[in-house]
Design an enzyme around this catalytic site. Structure first.
Site, PDB file in Angstrom:
ATOM      1  N   CYS A  22       0.960  -1.102   0.030  1.00  0.00           N
ATOM      2  CA  CYS A  22       0.084   0.031  -0.006  1.00  0.00           C
ATOM      3  C   CYS A  22       0.877   1.183  -0.160  1.00  0.00           C
ATOM      4  O   CYS A  22       1.970   1.030  -0.635  1.00  0.00           O
ATOM      5  CB  CYS A  22      -0.906   0.028   1.119  1.00  0.00           C
ATOM      6  SG  CYS A  22      -0.263  -0.044   2.783  1.00  0.00           S
ATOM      7  N   SER A  23       0.500   2.358   0.757  1.00  0.00           N
ATOM      8  CA  SER A  23       1.414   3.600   0.721  1.00  0.00           C
ATOM      9  C   SER A  23       2.448   3.347   1.786  1.00  0.00           C
ATOM     10  O   SER A  23       3.482   4.053   1.424  1.00  0.00           O
ATOM     11  CB  SER A  23       0.579   4.844   0.635  1.00  0.00           C
ATOM     12  OG  SER A  23      -0.197   4.844   1.742  1.00  0.00           O
TER      13      SER A  23
END
Length: 133
Positions: free
Chosen positions: A76-77
């Site tokens: 994800c980030s």
């Protein structure tokens, strides 16, 4: 997780890989799946070549188009949503799931880019993409 384990229920862990380990996989020869679990707008703004985008919440149900026999790297980030997504995959029988520590931000901060500066071709030719190698 704490309340769950206090009741004696079974627990497990998700293996985590560093940005450098992910880069080694991206430039290596072994086939694997790279799953980006960010929102579509995040994914559209930037992502690693060859990554597939399925949001974390959508993994509560068994993903029909992923092969549970392949190693699957989830990112994800930052590494938080991907940890949850990795747990969902393991609940659905995926046995080789890896969480990308630091996520996309960590990968970029470690100095790795989406494409090779020398050859200008995208990394990850061994990623599963639309059923092709």
């Amino acid at each position: 997780a704490f309340a769950w384990s206090r009741t004696g229920r079974p627990t497990a862990h998700v293996c985590t890989i560093s940005p450098d380990e992910l880069n080694a996989m991206m430039t290596g020869e072994d086939l694997f799946e790279l799953l980006d679990v960010r929102a579509p707008a995040e994914f559209a703004s930037s992502h690693l070549d060859g990554a597939r985008n399925i949001q974390t919440a959508d993994l509560r149900e068994k993903p029909r188009d992923l092969d549970p026999s392949l190693p699957t790297v989830v990112m994800c980030s930052s590494g938080n949503r991907s940890s949850t997504a990795a747990s969902f995959l393991e609940q659905h029988g995926f046995t080789n799931v890896l969480n990308a520590a630091g996520g996309y931000a960590g990968y970029k901060a470690a100095g790795h880019s989406e494409s090779c500066a020398v050859c200008a071709l995208p990394h990850g030719p061994r990623l599963v993409e639309d059923g092709r190698e």
